[in-house]
Structures are given as C-alpha cells and as structure tokens.
Design a protein around this motif. Sequence first.
Motif, PDB file in Angstrom:
ATOM      1  N   TYR A   1       0.856  -1.189   0.000  1.00 37.46           N
ATOM      2  CA  TYR A   1       0.000   0.000   0.000  1.00 37.46           C
ATOM      3  C   TYR A   1       0.889   1.236   0.000  1.00 37.46           C
ATOM      4  CZ  TYR A   1      -3.704  -3.276   1.167  1.00 37.46           C
ATOM      5  OH  TYR A   1      -4.592  -4.320   1.144  1.00 37.46           O
ATOM      6  N   ASN A   2       0.700   2.089  -1.019  1.00 37.88           N
ATOM      7  CA  ASN A   2       1.457   3.330  -1.120  1.00 37.88           C
ATOM      8  C   ASN A   2       0.683   4.425  -0.392  1.00 37.88           C
ATOM      9  OD1 ASN A   2       3.654   2.415  -2.887  1.00 37.88           O
ATOM     10  ND2 ASN A   2       2.011   2.109  -4.371  1.00 37.88           N
ATOM     11  N   VAL A   3       1.174   4.783   0.774  1.00 41.24           N
ATOM     12  CA  VAL A   3       0.479   5.723   1.653  1.00 41.24           C
ATOM     13  C   VAL A   3       1.125   7.095   1.532  1.00 41.24           C
ATOM     14  CG1 VAL A   3      -0.275   6.207   4.007  1.00 41.24           C
ATOM     15  CG2 VAL A   3      -0.027   3.822   3.228  1.00 41.24           C
ATOM     16  N   GLU A   4       0.433   8.021   0.878  1.00 43.73           N
ATOM     17  CA  GLU A   4       0.909   9.403   0.779  1.00 43.73           C
ATOM     18  C   GLU A   4       0.307  10.205   1.926  1.00 43.73           C
ATOM     19  OE1 GLU A   4       0.017  13.315  -1.920  1.00 43.73           O
ATOM     20  OE2 GLU A   4       0.497  11.460  -3.012  1.00 43.73           O
ATOM     21  N   ILE A   5       1.182  10.826   2.707  1.00 44.37           N
ATOM     22  CA  ILE A   5       0.739  11.676   3.818  1.00 44.37           C
ATOM     23  C   ILE A   5       1.207  13.090   3.527  1.00 44.37           C
ATOM     24  CG2 ILE A   5       0.693  11.991   6.315  1.00 44.37           C
ATOM     25  CD1 ILE A   5       1.745   9.125   6.596  1.00 44.37           C
ATOM     26  N   ALA A   6       0.259  13.996   3.305  1.00 47.11           N
ATOM     27  CA  ALA A   6       0.584  15.378   2.942  1.00 47.11           C
ATOM     28  C   ALA A   6       0.150  16.320   4.053  1.00 47.11           C
ATOM     29  CB  ALA A   6      -0.100  15.758   1.633  1.00 47.11           C
ATOM     30  N   LEU A   7       0.943  17.366   4.238  1.00 42.23           N
ATOM     31  CA  LEU A   7       0.637  18.370   5.261  1.00 42.23           C
ATOM     32  C   LEU A   7       0.818  19.757   4.669  1.00 42.23           C
ATOM     33  CD1 LEU A   7      -0.030  19.025   8.233  1.00 42.23           C
ATOM     34  CD2 LEU A   7       2.430  18.891   8.722  1.00 42.23           C
ATOM     35  N   ASN A   8      -0.207  20.593   4.806  1.00 40.29           N
ATOM     36  CA  ASN A   8      -0.155  21.965   4.318  1.00 40.29           C
ATOM     37  C   ASN A   8       0.339  22.917   5.404  1.00 40.29           C
ATOM     38  OD1 ASN A   8      -1.274  21.069   1.904  1.00 40.29           O
ATOM     39  ND2 ASN A   8      -3.360  21.516   2.567  1.00 40.29           N
ATOM     40  N   ARG A   9       0.859  24.037   4.977  1.00 35.33           N
ATOM     41  CA  ARG A   9       1.332  25.027   5.942  1.00 35.33           C
ATOM     42  C   ARG A   9       0.168  25.507   6.805  1.00 35.33           C
ATOM     43  NH1 ARG A   9       3.982  29.832   3.152  1.00 35.33           N
ATOM     44  NH2 ARG A   9       3.790  30.734   5.234  1.00 35.33           N
ATOM     45  N   ASN A  10       0.425  25.654   8.075  1.00 39.05           N
ATOM     46  CA  ASN A  10      -0.544  26.147   9.060  1.00 39.05           C
ATOM     47  C   ASN A  10      -1.783  25.274   9.206  1.00 39.05           C
ATOM     48  OD1 ASN A  10       1.042  28.411   9.651  1.00 39.05           O
ATOM     49  ND2 ASN A  10       0.145  29.551   7.932  1.00 39.05           N
ATOM     50  N   SER A  11      -1.788  24.090   8.617  1.00 37.59           N
ATOM     51  CA  SER A  11      -2.967  23.228   8.680  1.00 37.59           C
ATOM     52  C   SER A  11      -2.918  22.332   9.907  1.00 37.59           C
ATOM     53  CB  SER A  11      -3.058  22.366   7.426  1.00 37.59           C
ATOM     54  OG  SER A  11      -4.121  21.451   7.528  1.00 37.59           O
ATOM     55  N   ASP A  12      -4.093  21.994  10.431  1.00 39.41           N
ATOM     56  CA  ASP A  12      -4.159  21.042  11.539  1.00 39.41           C
ATOM     57  C   ASP A  12      -4.678  19.689  11.078  1.00 39.41           C
ATOM     58  OD1 ASP A  12      -6.720  21.825  11.035  1.00 39.41           O
ATOM     59  OD2 ASP A  12      -7.106  22.657  13.020  1.00 39.41           O
ATOM     60  N   LEU A  13      -4.685  19.459   9.756  1.00 36.07           N
ATOM     61  CA  LEU A  13      -5.120  18.181   9.206  1.00 36.07           C
ATOM     62  C   LEU A  13      -3.998  17.516   8.421  1.00 36.07           C
ATOM     63  CD1 LEU A  13      -8.712  18.872   7.800  1.00 36.07           C
ATOM     64  CD2 LEU A  13      -8.110  17.708   9.925  1.00 36.07           C
ATOM     65  N   LEU A  14      -3.803  16.231   8.667  1.00 40.69           N
ATOM     66  CA  LEU A  14      -2.923  15.406   7.840  1.00 40.69           C
ATOM     67  C   LEU A  14      -3.769  14.744   6.763  1.00 40.69           C
ATOM     68  CD1 LEU A  14      -0.844  13.699  10.653  1.00 40.69           C
ATOM     69  CD2 LEU A  14       0.147  15.083   8.830  1.00 40.69           C
ATOM     70  N   ASN A  15      -3.347  14.885   5.510  1.00 43.89           N
ATOM     71  CA  ASN A  15      -4.119  14.365   4.381  1.00 43.89           C
ATOM     72  C   ASN A  15      -3.511  13.058   3.880  1.00 43.89           C
ATOM     73  OD1 ASN A  15      -5.991  16.764   3.889  1.00 43.89           O
ATOM     74  ND2 ASN A  15      -3.968  17.731   3.884  1.00 43.89           N
ATOM     75  N   PHE A  16      -4.353  12.016   3.801  1.00 48.05           N
ATOM     76  CA  PHE A  16      -3.901  10.700   3.378  1.00 48.05           C
ATOM     77  C   PHE A  16      -4.485  10.356   2.008  1.00 48.05           C
ATOM     78  CE2 PHE A  16      -3.022  10.605   7.798  1.00 48.05           C
ATOM     79  CZ  PHE A  16      -2.113   9.596   8.040  1.00 48.05           C
ATOM     80  N   LYS A  17      -3.640   9.830   1.138  1.00 53.76           N
ATOM     81  CA  LYS A  17      -4.067   9.253  -0.138  1.00 53.76           C
ATOM     82  C   LYS A  17      -3.357   7.914  -0.263  1.00 53.76           C
ATOM     83  CE  LYS A  17      -2.510  10.812  -4.084  1.00 53.76           C
ATOM     84  NZ  LYS A  17      -2.287  11.719  -5.236  1.00 53.76           N
TER      85      LYS A  17
END
Length: 717
Positions: free
Chosen positions: A544-560
């Motif tokens: 499973y290729n788990v992409e974890i992205a984080l934006n500046r000043n964000s309080d959410l971790l984004n998973f794809k």
Amino acid sequence: MKKKVFAYLHTHWDREWYREYEIFRLRLLRVFDRVLELLEAGKIPSFYFDGQTAALQDYLEINKDKEKLVRKFIKEKKLFIGPFYTLVDEFLTDEICFRKNLELGLQYAKEMGCEDFIGYFADTFGHSAQVCNILKEFDIDKAVVWRGCGAEIPSEFKFNGIDTVNLIRGYFNDIFSTNLDIEKKVEFLKKELDLIAEKSSDVLLMPIGADHLGLKTDIAEQIKEVNKLLDDYEIVLSSPFEYFKAVKNNFSKYSHDTELRDNSTTFILTGSYSSRIDLKQYSAKCSYSLDLANRFQKFAQKKYKTKSYDESINYAYKLLLQNLAHDGICGCSTDDVHRENIMRYKKILQIANTIIKEIIYETGEKSLVINLSQDVFTGVLRFDSENKDLEKEFQKIYEKDGFPESILCATRKIPVTEDYGKIYTYLSYVVDKVPSRLLTKTFKSYGGNYEKSDLKVTKNSIENSKIAISVKKGKFELTDKKNNVKYSDFISFVDYLDEGDTYNFGAVKDDKGVTGIILDSEILRKGEIQNALLVKVDVKGTVYNVEIALNRNSDLLNFKIDWQNIEKNHLLQVQFNLKEKITKTYSQCMGEIVEREFDPDYEVRKHLPKKKGIEAKTNVAPMQKYVNAQGFEVVTKGLFEYEVVGNKLALTLLRAIGIISNPKNSARSTPAGPPLVVEDAQLLQKNRVVFAIGFDDYKNYKQAIQKVYPYVITYKE
C-alpha cells in the motif's frame, strides 16, 4: 368485535437490483398496466406507488398515451405518487442530495396533481433521525418506517416530531399472489395480524405487495373470502392516508428522537456501508462537484450575466439520484447494474466539471478565486495551468500531458497536435480570509509578503506548528501540538477475513486480522506550501502506497492510499489507536452531528448468531463525511463506515466480497437477496482512498469538512 385492518396495495419498485434497469422497466409495463386496468374497472380502490416518482416517469416515458389516465386517478386520489424522485438510502445519501430528491419528486408529483405525501421509507436499511427535519422543510408531517425499529417501537409514534407508522411486519406481503388455498392464506394472515396487533390499537395497517410484484386481478374477491374466515379481523382495502386519519390520536403516546438502527427484530444490513467502496467514492465526489457547479452558475449569473445551467444541473441530479436508490448505492446489485452506475457517475462529473469550465471561459477572466461558501476561507488552493513559468510563484506538485482548457472550451478552434503539451498542477496559499462570495482576481503565492512557512520534512517525518507525524522503528507516531499530546503506534493497517456478502460483513470466529508492516518512507514532496511523505506498507503481500501530505498552518494530515487489490473475501481497515477506550462517537449525517454510544469491549466474532432470523450486532456505524472520538477527527471522501474496537477508531478502506447474498453468511444466516455471484464487488483493481485526520472538538466539524471540501473556484491561465 373484529379489529379493522387497513390494507394498502403497492409494489416495492427497485429500478435496478438483481436485474438491470431496462429489464425491470419492461417488467414495469406489465405490472403498472394491470394496476391501471384494475383502477379503471373499479376493482381496487387505490394504489400506492412506493413513495417515488421515478418509476412512474420511467413508465410514462414509454407509454405516453397513459398520462391522461394516470392524471385522472391521481386527481381522484386513487393513485398516490411521490414525494421522492427515487427511494434513496438514508445513511449513504447526504443532505444536499436528499433535499434535491424531495425537490424533484415533489415538483413532478404536484405537476401530476398529487396532493398527499408521506415520507415513505418502507425498505431503507435503518432510519436517520435527521431526515425528519428535512421532511418538515418540505411540509411533510408523516412518515412510514420499518427496518431498525426495535421491539419497543409501537405501530404509531412520534419520530423526531413526525407522525410515524412502524410497519411491524414489513412491507413484504405476497400471500395473495400465491397458489395456496384460502384456508392456508387465512392461517398465514391470522399469524401476521396477531403479531401486528401486539403493537397496535384496534386499528391495524397491512401492506399488500412485494418487490416488483404485480396485483392479482381477483385481489378484492380474495379479501372478501378471507374476511369470512377471519374471526378477529376485517380487512378493508384502503390507503395509508386513511390509516393515518384513523389513528391520529395515537402518535403522541410514544416518542423516539434518535436514529433507528436497532437490528434485534429486523435486518439493517450494515455491510452495505462498505460494499463496493468505489461507488461510495463516486457518489461523494459527484454530490460535491454538482453542488459546486450549481453554486458557481448561480454566482456567475449575478456577477457576469452568464447563462443558466439549471436544466443541466437537474438532469445530472436525476442521474445521481438514480444511482442513490438504496440497492444501487448500497452496492447490493449485479455487476452490470453497477457498471451502469459508474457510467452515470462519470456523466455527472463530466457535466459538473464542464459547467464550471464553460462559465470560466464565458467570464473571460484570466485569473480568479471565488469562495462560494457562506464561510471565510484560508488555506491551500489547487489549480491547473499550461504556464510553466508559474513555478516561480507557486508550488508545482504534478504535471501531465493534455490540451489547454482555453482551446478545449473554444467553439471556433479545434485542438491540433501542436496544442498538445504539458499541464501543470500548482498549489497556492490564500493568506487573507476570503469573505463569502468575494471575487479575488489575484493569487497569493508563497513568494508573497507573509510569514515564513512552518513546514518541516525529513525522510521519516513531516510537521508544522500544529501537528506532526513520523515513522520510527516500524510504527507511526503522531503529535497533537495544539494539545501537547503524543500518540505512539497510532496508525495500523489491519486485514480481516470476510465470509459475508454485499449486505453484511461475515466475520470469521477468532480471526485476529493481519497487521501491516511498514517497509520504508521517503520524501515525496517538499515546498513552502505542502510537504508529503510516501510510506510503503505491506499487508499480506500487498504493498500500500500511503501518501501523507501536510499543508502550511494546517491542523489536518491528508492521506491518499493507492494499491492493487489481489485478494478476495477480505476487509481492510486503518485503525487509529486513541488513549482510552471509545464509548462515544460523533459522526455527521444529513449535515448534522449524531452522537452514538458503544460498548468498546464488544466483539462481534464472539457473538455470531447460531439460528436463522438474527443479524449479528456489531460496533460498525455509518458516517457521511466526518467522525470524531475523544477529540480525534476523520474527514473522508466517500468512506462511509467506521467501527469501534476497544480504544481503536477503525475506518474501512475496502471490503472485497463476491456474492450478493450468501446463505452461509456468519453474520446473517437468512438470505437478504438472491445468491448471485458479483465478481466486480471483489474490487480486484487499482484502488485509491482519500481521508484526513486531525484533533479538534466535534462541534467544529463544519470547518474540518470545509478544508477537505472547499467551495472555492480557482483558475489561472
């Protein structure tokens, strides 16, 4: 003295299920022709057409010459249609589509002359309390329910303020269509009516009909013969509306204001929350895209005097609602049915996306940002452009081959080979709060005059000022910086065996599941606006290729997460390990928060039913976009199922199963449909799921959802 039984004639009409739409529609011609013949001959007093209008519209599209007769019977209150366009599921349909379903259904029903309406939910898989508030918005003050009503719910009660009838024995009663002799029919009916009477007053309600079932021409004569032999009851052919009048004083005697998902007496078929997850993802994307296009076209009409796309929007919503009919969105139909669903979904996205592009082209703007929500927006925006030089201003994250939109939208120029080139995807960070519906003609890029990015990234970690995640010694560690709380071994990918079907997950006794192993991690993306890691996780040989992205000043971790499913009959979860056992969750349903209580120590594998007629109780529950436990929140794009397991909040990522109804299902030994093989439901294909996680009070759920579903139009040449 005999008790009076109001019996109403109906057919429960799935547009598509174990047969495809066109096959069922041709059968509908025979079924409804018979209804009209019996009404015209005066052999039946009325017919209730399943609470929807789509079936009638399907019929009249072919039999246009019958419209005058249909209108006549509706006017005479012998034929009842609506209020819904289709009978959509209540937990897998959001509030936008539910309202649109009522809007389109009522519009057609009223145009045909119908004036009497019931919120008719005779076969939906449990009932959302939130639908009652939406019914009230449309001046509908009564409802009919069945599945999910526990033993304590009587025949008549107040359901979140709505006068509601509980179909004690369900909508399915085909006894008059059988070849049994009259004595056997009386024997059956006596038992059924005795059970209904236990929860009723001196007046009872009994539906006569079943799935796709036509009427017997001698139905009235059969009832006369039955009445001669029934000692305690007298059956009268009537309508549900007459029953509501007869029991009008009973509704206030019992009230129930929470959802109806008790499966102790009826199946609620919870496996439908996760069957064919690809369909659920399409539906969520289509609902969001259509709503965005609709908001944009209304904004542009006022701002730019552009053309109206109302008819195109309504056409697309009808396609979407056809897919949201309960056996469709539940993923419990044949492969051919669901292949047609997918083509409808693709058409809907084509319409929604093209409307947005056409309007942008019509405005003539070269650069714009429009916030179409009622709330301010600050954060990351994404847009495509063929301009390579924008990389100096914005963070480029992808590139692909294609034609520029300015050429594709032009009607006086056709794309030629020389126009085919690179299209770049950029990120822009909006610093200023964009007030609702404000048109902004300039972007804020990371080269602008604002504070330095708070993002940091290494091979094994990403973080900003609010949240951090890292991979250490084969485990995910997460830090909630806002509350200064660290979670060790926070995320696990666990795969379980599934002996069920598309209606119910079939747990295997003593199955502990197989937990994935982290193989490695690397920096996927680094920039001033967004950083991302790529983590590879092996679960039973599947990577499973788990992409974890984080934006500046964000309080959410984004998973794809991307993977190729190669295994049959299994369920994959991502489990989040919280600090304490979970006894309560807050999830979104129909635009509102639902509070649910759980026994965290309950284990379905230790409570599998041993006799027929029982559906296993589970700690599985539906969500639409959001769920929160202990201040930990998850926002998903088309994942509708979560489970509570001790201190773990588990999100279902995939359920692969290959049969509609398995007679050997460990969770439900009684069939819920035909045992048809559906290989496509194994999802042996490339799969992708998208969700975000963070920490906040559930009362702020709208802000979390807005970050994942931004109502912002972004464009730059």
